[in-house]
Motif scaffolding. Structure first.
Motif, PDB file in Angstrom:
ATOM      1  N   ARG A 102       0.847  -1.193   0.000  1.00 36.98           N
ATOM      2  CA  ARG A 102       0.000   0.000   0.000  1.00 36.98           C
ATOM      3  C   ARG A 102       0.881   1.241   0.000  1.00 36.98           C
ATOM      4  O   ARG A 102       1.710   1.419   0.895  1.00 36.98           O
ATOM      5  CB  ARG A 102      -0.885   0.008   1.242  1.00 36.98           C
ATOM      6  CG  ARG A 102      -1.857   1.188   1.307  1.00 36.98           C
ATOM      7  CD  ARG A 102      -2.526   1.258   2.653  1.00 36.98           C
ATOM      8  NE  ARG A 102      -1.575   1.513   3.726  1.00 36.98           N
ATOM      9  CZ  ARG A 102      -1.803   1.294   5.007  1.00 36.98           C
ATOM     10  NH1 ARG A 102      -2.956   0.780   5.371  1.00 36.98           N
ATOM     11  NH2 ARG A 102      -0.888   1.556   5.922  1.00 36.98           N
ATOM     12  N   PRO A 103       0.749   2.111  -0.998  1.00 35.12           N
ATOM     13  CA  PRO A 103       1.586   3.312  -1.018  1.00 35.12           C
ATOM     14  C   PRO A 103       1.207   4.280   0.095  1.00 35.12           C
ATOM     15  O   PRO A 103       0.062   4.293   0.561  1.00 35.12           O
ATOM     16  CB  PRO A 103       1.304   3.923  -2.401  1.00 35.12           C
ATOM     17  CG  PRO A 103      -0.054   3.413  -2.759  1.00 35.12           C
ATOM     18  CD  PRO A 103      -0.161   2.044  -2.153  1.00 35.12           C
ATOM     19  N   ALA A 104       2.156   5.076   0.511  1.00 34.29           N
ATOM     20  CA  ALA A 104       1.905   6.058   1.563  1.00 34.29           C
ATOM     21  C   ALA A 104       0.994   7.170   1.048  1.00 34.29           C
ATOM     22  O   ALA A 104       1.065   7.557  -0.121  1.00 34.29           O
ATOM     23  CB  ALA A 104       3.221   6.645   2.063  1.00 34.29           C
ATOM     24  N   ILE A 105       0.130   7.654   1.911  1.00 36.30           N
ATOM     25  CA  ILE A 105      -0.728   8.790   1.586  1.00 36.30           C
ATOM     26  C   ILE A 105       0.022  10.063   1.948  1.00 36.30           C
ATOM     27  O   ILE A 105       0.398  10.265   3.106  1.00 36.30           O
ATOM     28  CB  ILE A 105      -2.056   8.717   2.367  1.00 36.30           C
ATOM     29  CG1 ILE A 105      -2.786   7.405   2.057  1.00 36.30           C
ATOM     30  CG2 ILE A 105      -2.942   9.914   2.049  1.00 36.30           C
ATOM     31  CD1 ILE A 105      -4.022   7.187   2.900  1.00 36.30           C
ATOM     32  N   THR A 106       0.256  10.918   0.978  1.00 39.30           N
ATOM     33  CA  THR A 106       1.012  12.142   1.212  1.00 39.30           C
ATOM     34  C   THR A 106       0.282  13.332   0.605  1.00 39.30           C
ATOM     35  O   THR A 106      -0.553  13.181  -0.285  1.00 39.30           O
ATOM     36  CB  THR A 106       2.423  12.049   0.605  1.00 39.30           C
ATOM     37  OG1 THR A 106       2.309  11.789  -0.811  1.00 39.30           O
ATOM     38  CG2 THR A 106       3.228  10.935   1.260  1.00 39.30           C
ATOM     39  N   LEU A 107       0.631  14.507   1.079  1.00 42.37           N
ATOM     40  CA  LEU A 107       0.082  15.744   0.527  1.00 42.37           C
ATOM     41  C   LEU A 107       0.938  16.219  -0.639  1.00 42.37           C
ATOM     42  O   LEU A 107       2.159  16.012  -0.634  1.00 42.37           O
ATOM     43  CB  LEU A 107       0.049  16.835   1.604  1.00 42.37           C
ATOM     44  CG  LEU A 107      -0.970  16.655   2.734  1.00 42.37           C
ATOM     45  CD1 LEU A 107      -0.730  17.696   3.816  1.00 42.37           C
ATOM     46  CD2 LEU A 107      -2.392  16.770   2.200  1.00 42.37           C
ATOM     47  N   PRO A 108       0.340  16.852  -1.635  1.00 49.63           N
ATOM     48  CA  PRO A 108       1.145  17.408  -2.735  1.00 49.63           C
ATOM     49  C   PRO A 108       2.044  18.544  -2.236  1.00 49.63           C
ATOM     50  O   PRO A 108       1.745  19.202  -1.234  1.00 49.63           O
ATOM     51  CB  PRO A 108       0.083  17.925  -3.720  1.00 49.63           C
ATOM     52  CG  PRO A 108      -1.143  18.112  -2.906  1.00 49.63           C
ATOM     53  CD  PRO A 108      -1.104  17.076  -1.828  1.00 49.63           C
ATOM     54  N   ARG A 109       3.131  18.790  -2.950  1.00 43.66           N
ATOM     55  CA  ARG A 109       4.091  19.801  -2.504  1.00 43.66           C
ATOM     56  C   ARG A 109       3.516  21.209  -2.552  1.00 43.66           C
ATOM     57  O   ARG A 109       3.966  22.089  -1.819  1.00 43.66           O
ATOM     58  CB  ARG A 109       5.355  19.722  -3.373  1.00 43.66           C
ATOM     59  CG  ARG A 109       6.122  18.405  -3.209  1.00 43.66           C
ATOM     60  CD  ARG A 109       7.380  18.423  -4.060  1.00 43.66           C
ATOM     61  NE  ARG A 109       8.139  17.184  -3.899  1.00 43.66           N
ATOM     62  CZ  ARG A 109       9.283  16.931  -4.540  1.00 43.66           C
ATOM     63  NH1 ARG A 109       9.779  17.827  -5.397  1.00 43.66           N
ATOM     64  NH2 ARG A 109       9.897  15.785  -4.336  1.00 43.66           N
ATOM     65  N   TRP A 110       2.536  21.430  -3.416  1.00 37.42           N
ATOM     66  CA  TRP A 110       2.015  22.774  -3.585  1.00 37.42           C
ATOM     67  C   TRP A 110       0.934  23.133  -2.581  1.00 37.42           C
ATOM     68  O   TRP A 110       0.348  24.215  -2.648  1.00 37.42           O
ATOM     69  CB  TRP A 110       1.453  22.956  -5.000  1.00 37.42           C
ATOM     70  CG  TRP A 110       0.583  21.831  -5.479  1.00 37.42           C
ATOM     71  CD1 TRP A 110       0.961  20.786  -6.273  1.00 37.42           C
ATOM     72  CD2 TRP A 110      -0.807  21.619  -5.184  1.00 37.42           C
ATOM     73  NE1 TRP A 110      -0.101  19.947  -6.506  1.00 37.42           N
ATOM     74  CE2 TRP A 110      -1.207  20.434  -5.853  1.00 37.42           C
ATOM     75  CE3 TRP A 110      -1.760  22.318  -4.437  1.00 37.42           C
ATOM     76  CZ2 TRP A 110      -2.495  19.929  -5.785  1.00 37.42           C
ATOM     77  CZ3 TRP A 110      -3.059  21.823  -4.364  1.00 37.42           C
ATOM     78  CH2 TRP A 110      -3.404  20.643  -5.030  1.00 37.42           C
ATOM     79  N   ILE A 111       0.690  22.263  -1.615  1.00 37.44           N
ATOM     80  CA  ILE A 111      -0.389  22.532  -0.680  1.00 37.44           C
ATOM     81  C   ILE A 111      -0.053  23.711   0.223  1.00 37.44           C
ATOM     82  O   ILE A 111       1.085  23.888   0.656  1.00 37.44           O
ATOM     83  CB  ILE A 111      -0.685  21.271   0.178  1.00 37.44           C
ATOM     84  CG1 ILE A 111      -1.961  21.465   0.996  1.00 37.44           C
ATOM     85  CG2 ILE A 111       0.489  20.944   1.090  1.00 37.44           C
ATOM     86  CD1 ILE A 111      -3.189  21.617   0.190  1.00 37.44           C
ATOM     87  N   SER A 112      -1.042  24.522   0.485  1.00 41.91           N
ATOM     88  CA  SER A 112      -0.946  25.680   1.374  1.00 41.91           C
ATOM     89  C   SER A 112      -2.354  26.020   1.825  1.00 41.91           C
ATOM     90  O   SER A 112      -3.337  25.473   1.293  1.00 41.91           O
ATOM     91  CB  SER A 112      -0.316  26.865   0.646  1.00 41.91           C
ATOM     92  OG  SER A 112      -1.228  27.405  -0.302  1.00 41.91           O
ATOM     93  N   PRO A 113      -2.502  26.929   2.800  1.00 48.31           N
ATOM     94  CA  PRO A 113      -3.869  27.331   3.170  1.00 48.31           C
ATOM     95  C   PRO A 113      -4.662  27.879   1.990  1.00 48.31           C
ATOM     96  O   PRO A 113      -5.896  27.768   1.959  1.00 48.31           O
ATOM     97  CB  PRO A 113      -3.625  28.410   4.233  1.00 48.31           C
ATOM     98  CG  PRO A 113      -2.331  28.018   4.866  1.00 48.31           C
ATOM     99  CD  PRO A 113      -1.507  27.474   3.737  1.00 48.31           C
ATOM    100  N   TRP A 114      -3.970  28.453   0.999  1.00 52.05           N
ATOM    101  CA  TRP A 114      -4.665  29.026  -0.156  1.00 52.05           C
ATOM    102  C   TRP A 114      -5.154  27.964  -1.129  1.00 52.05           C
ATOM    103  O   TRP A 114      -6.124  28.176  -1.854  1.00 52.05           O
ATOM    104  CB  TRP A 114      -3.741  30.003  -0.892  1.00 52.05           C
ATOM    105  CG  TRP A 114      -3.303  31.148  -0.041  1.00 52.05           C
ATOM    106  CD1 TRP A 114      -2.074  31.329   0.537  1.00 52.05           C
ATOM    107  CD2 TRP A 114      -4.087  32.273   0.362  1.00 52.05           C
ATOM    108  NE1 TRP A 114      -2.042  32.489   1.262  1.00 52.05           N
ATOM    109  CE2 TRP A 114      -3.263  33.094   1.173  1.00 52.05           C
ATOM    110  CE3 TRP A 114      -5.404  32.669   0.116  1.00 52.05           C
ATOM    111  CZ2 TRP A 114      -3.729  34.284   1.735  1.00 52.05           C
ATOM    112  CZ3 TRP A 114      -5.869  33.848   0.680  1.00 52.05           C
ATOM    113  CH2 TRP A 114      -5.038  34.642   1.482  1.00 52.05           C
ATOM    114  N   THR A 115      -4.488  26.822  -1.158  1.00 47.56           N
ATOM    115  CA  THR A 115      -4.873  25.768  -2.101  1.00 47.56           C
ATOM    116  C   THR A 115      -5.611  24.611  -1.420  1.00 47.56           C
ATOM    117  O   THR A 115      -5.962  23.634  -2.078  1.00 47.56           O
ATOM    118  CB  THR A 115      -3.622  25.209  -2.814  1.00 47.56           C
ATOM    119  OG1 THR A 115      -2.694  24.720  -1.821  1.00 47.56           O
ATOM    120  CG2 THR A 115      -2.947  26.288  -3.639  1.00 47.56           C
ATOM    121  N   ALA A 116      -5.836  24.715  -0.106  1.00 44.22           N
ATOM    122  CA  ALA A 116      -6.474  23.618   0.626  1.00 44.22           C
ATOM    123  C   ALA A 116      -7.925  23.422   0.190  1.00 44.22           C
ATOM    124  O   ALA A 116      -8.395  22.285   0.062  1.00 44.22           O
ATOM    125  CB  ALA A 116      -6.402  23.879   2.128  1.00 44.22           C
ATOM    126  N   ALA A 117      -8.648  24.521  -0.036  1.00 37.47           N
ATOM    127  CA  ALA A 117     -10.058  24.398  -0.441  1.00 37.47           C
ATOM    128  C   ALA A 117     -10.197  23.722  -1.802  1.00 37.47           C
ATOM    129  O   ALA A 117     -10.996  22.780  -1.945  1.00 37.47           O
ATOM    130  CB  ALA A 117     -10.732  25.768  -0.436  1.00 37.47           C
TER     131      ALA A 117
END
Length: 221
Positions: A102-117
């Motif tokens: 099972r691959p690890a669940i990770t956040l994309p590198r571009w995530i920020s409070p502005w792109t979370a929505a």
């Protein structure tokens, strides 16, 4: 609108709220090294709410039109929702018949409070085709011939219940941040990190048994 109808839709919403993709997104944001993880998690939940509500409105209006144009349209919508759930469970069951990583669940590198929505919209929207309780809830609204205004209120309530686990996590993170993050880190180590999963015929049999029940229900309901 009857109490029984509202109770049934509320039950479907609670079942749908156990959505791993949306909950995992909020948990990862709370664990992230962002400067404002709580803000990002809250905006992610707003995006998830928006995706669920907008899809519900589109389904309700589209199904209402189809009900006027096509004979037994609601019956086919209900059957389609159940078959969709059966297909999802069948894939899950077949995957447990052989070992896999099972691959690890990770956040994309571009995530920020502005792109979370927007990320909340994308993650939740991509997983909604598997949310067959939602299709059944919409079918019940259309079959009951609920006015558009009332239906919008019910769908907004459904979306709110869908996001309820996320709101609980965010509230807990705001009240006891470090302690909650430690617990989430432990949960992530068990459920979200990369892991070798052995074959599990017993669990596979359970999923495939549920598939059989859903297929039978398609022909009986």
């Amino acid at each position: 609108m009857s109490t029984a109808l509202l109770a049934g839709i509320a039950g479907l919403a609670l079942l749908d709220a156990l959505n791993p993709a949306t909950i995992a997104g909020v948990a990862l944001l709370l664990l992230s090294p962002l400067r404002r993880p709580l803000t990002a998690a809250a905006l992610f939940a707003v995006g998830a709410f928006t995706a669920v509500f907008v899809l519900g409105v589109a389904l309700f209006l589209g199904a209402g039109y189809a009900a006027d144009a096509v004979t037994d349209a609601m019956t086919w919508l209900r059957r389609g929702a159940l078959l969709l759930g059966a297909c999802t469970l069948m894939v899950a069951g077949l995957r447990r018949l052989r070992p896999r990583t099972r691959p690890a669940i990770t956040l994309p590198r571009w995530i920020s409070p502005w792109t979370a929505a927007p990320l909340g919209v994308v993650v939740t929207g991509a997983d909604l085709p598997n949310a067959f309780p939602y299709f059944i809830a919409v079918e019940r609204l259309v079959t009951a011939d609920i006015a558009v205004g009332q239906a919008l209120l019910v769908l907004s309530g459904y979306a709110l219940v869908y996001c309820l686990p996320c709101l609980v996590l965010i509230t807990a993170g705001a009240a006891a941040g470090d302690r909650v993050r430690r617990r989430l880190d432990g949960v992530y180590s068990r459920l979200g990190a990369e892991k070798d999963l052995p074959a599990n015929p017993l669990l596979a049999s359970l999923w495939l048994g549920l598939v059989f029940c859903l297929v039978v229900l398609v022909f009986l309901w």
